[in-house]
Design a protein around this motif. Structure first.
Motif, PDB file in Angstrom:
ATOM      1  N   ASP A   1      -4.184   4.631   2.638  1.00 43.61           N
ATOM      2  CA  ASP A   1      -5.140   4.028   3.578  1.00 43.61           C
ATOM      3  C   ASP A   1      -6.078   3.069   2.835  1.00 43.61           C
ATOM      4  O   ASP A   1      -6.036   2.946   1.608  1.00 43.61           O
ATOM      5  CB  ASP A   1      -5.916   5.104   4.340  1.00 43.61           C
ATOM      6  CG  ASP A   1      -6.807   5.966   3.455  1.00 43.61           C
ATOM      7  OD1 ASP A   1      -7.191   5.541   2.348  1.00 43.61           O
ATOM      8  OD2 ASP A   1      -7.141   7.083   3.886  1.00 43.61           O
ATOM      9  N   ALA A   2      -6.921   2.374   3.584  1.00 44.09           N
ATOM     10  CA  ALA A   2      -7.789   1.336   3.021  1.00 44.09           C
ATOM     11  C   ALA A   2      -8.746   1.885   1.965  1.00 44.09           C
ATOM     12  O   ALA A   2      -8.961   1.262   0.921  1.00 44.09           O
ATOM     13  CB  ALA A   2      -8.577   0.650   4.129  1.00 44.09           C
ATOM     14  N   GLU A   3      -9.318   3.050   2.209  1.00 42.74           N
ATOM     15  CA  GLU A   3     -10.262   3.632   1.253  1.00 42.74           C
ATOM     16  C   GLU A   3      -9.573   3.999  -0.058  1.00 42.74           C
ATOM     17  O   GLU A   3     -10.063   3.677  -1.147  1.00 42.74           O
ATOM     18  CB  GLU A   3     -10.919   4.870   1.865  1.00 42.74           C
ATOM     19  CG  GLU A   3     -11.971   5.490   0.977  1.00 42.74           C
ATOM     20  CD  GLU A   3     -12.628   6.695   1.635  1.00 42.74           C
ATOM     21  OE1 GLU A   3     -13.036   7.587   0.882  1.00 42.74           O
ATOM     22  OE2 GLU A   3     -12.717   6.736   2.877  1.00 42.74           O
ATOM     23  N   GLU A   4      -8.431   4.662   0.052  1.00 43.77           N
ATOM     24  CA  GLU A   4      -7.698   5.030  -1.165  1.00 43.77           C
ATOM     25  C   GLU A   4      -7.181   3.790  -1.883  1.00 43.77           C
ATOM     26  O   GLU A   4      -7.120   3.754  -3.115  1.00 43.77           O
ATOM     27  CB  GLU A   4      -6.555   5.985  -0.837  1.00 43.77           C
ATOM     28  CG  GLU A   4      -5.872   6.504  -2.089  1.00 43.77           C
ATOM     29  CD  GLU A   4      -4.731   7.466  -1.816  1.00 43.77           C
ATOM     30  OE1 GLU A   4      -4.241   8.075  -2.786  1.00 43.77           O
ATOM     31  OE2 GLU A   4      -4.321   7.615  -0.649  1.00 43.77           O
ATOM     32  N   HIS A   5      -6.805   2.763  -1.136  1.00 38.73           N
ATOM     33  CA  HIS A   5      -6.342   1.500  -1.716  1.00 38.73           C
ATOM     34  C   HIS A   5      -7.385   0.952  -2.690  1.00 38.73           C
ATOM     35  O   HIS A   5      -7.064   0.601  -3.833  1.00 38.73           O
ATOM     36  CB  HIS A   5      -6.051   0.493  -0.592  1.00 38.73           C
ATOM     37  CG  HIS A   5      -5.779  -0.894  -1.052  1.00 38.73           C
ATOM     38  ND1 HIS A   5      -4.585  -1.271  -1.623  1.00 38.73           N
ATOM     39  CD2 HIS A   5      -6.554  -2.007  -1.022  1.00 38.73           C
ATOM     40  CE1 HIS A   5      -4.639  -2.554  -1.925  1.00 38.73           C
ATOM     41  NE2 HIS A   5      -5.825  -3.024  -1.562  1.00 38.73           N
ATOM     42  N   GLU A   6      -8.640   0.896  -2.256  1.00 38.82           N
ATOM     43  CA  GLU A   6      -9.713   0.381  -3.116  1.00 38.82           C
ATOM     44  C   GLU A   6      -9.889   1.264  -4.350  1.00 38.82           C
ATOM     45  O   GLU A   6     -10.088   0.763  -5.457  1.00 38.82           O
ATOM     46  CB  GLU A   6     -11.029   0.289  -2.332  1.00 38.82           C
ATOM     47  CG  GLU A   6     -11.002  -0.725  -1.207  1.00 38.82           C
ATOM     48  CD  GLU A   6     -10.679  -2.137  -1.679  1.00 38.82           C
ATOM     49  OE1 GLU A   6     -11.133  -2.524  -2.775  1.00 38.82           O
ATOM     50  OE2 GLU A   6      -9.963  -2.852  -0.952  1.00 38.82           O
ATOM     51  N   THR A   7      -9.809   2.571  -4.166  1.00 43.07           N
ATOM     52  CA  THR A   7      -9.947   3.508  -5.281  1.00 43.07           C
ATOM     53  C   THR A   7      -8.821   3.314  -6.294  1.00 43.07           C
ATOM     54  O   THR A   7      -9.059   3.276  -7.510  1.00 43.07           O
ATOM     55  CB  THR A   7      -9.955   4.961  -4.773  1.00 43.07           C
ATOM     56  OG1 THR A   7     -11.030   5.122  -3.856  1.00 43.07           O
ATOM     57  CG2 THR A   7     -10.082   5.956  -5.914  1.00 43.07           C
TER      58      THR A   7
ATOM     59  N   ARG B   1       0.831  -1.206   0.000  1.00 36.73           N
ATOM     60  CA  ARG B   1       0.000   0.000   0.000  1.00 36.73           C
ATOM     61  C   ARG B   1       0.866   1.257   0.000  1.00 36.73           C
ATOM     62  O   ARG B   1       0.723   2.155   0.828  1.00 36.73           O
ATOM     63  CB  ARG B   1      -0.986  -0.004   1.166  1.00 36.73           C
ATOM     64  CG  ARG B   1      -2.005  -1.113   1.027  1.00 36.73           C
ATOM     65  CD  ARG B   1      -3.070  -1.018   2.048  1.00 36.73           C
ATOM     66  NE  ARG B   1      -4.042  -2.109   1.822  1.00 36.73           N
ATOM     67  CZ  ARG B   1      -5.179  -2.204   2.452  1.00 36.73           C
ATOM     68  NH1 ARG B   1      -5.532  -1.319   3.343  1.00 36.73           N
ATOM     69  NH2 ARG B   1      -5.986  -3.208   2.190  1.00 36.73           N
TER      70      ARG B   1
END
Length: 70
Positions: A55-61, A34
């Protein structure tokens, strides 16, 4: 500026030596750690100190953008 597919196949994360995902024309992304590496003026900056954590949210994006879904 688009990174040549041959060059993209050669580039690797300086930290874990694994492949990177191209996200738009602004960064290369290592989803395993990440970590996002910037592309400045069409040149990938593959320095560990220049990378930023994601972070987790940006990772998915970023994963969605890299696969062309977003």
């Amino acid at each position: 500026m688009v990174i040549d597919p041959t060059l993209l196949g050669i580039l690797a994360c300086p930290q874990d030596k694994g492949p990177l995902l191209l996200v738009g024309d602004e960064l290369l992304y290592n989803p395993r750690l990440r970590r996002a590496y910037p592309i400045e003026n069409g040149i990938p900056v593959l320095l560990i100190d220049e990378a930023r954590d994601v972070d987790a949210e940006e990772h998915e994006t970023l994963l969605a953008r890299a696969s062309g879904e977003a």
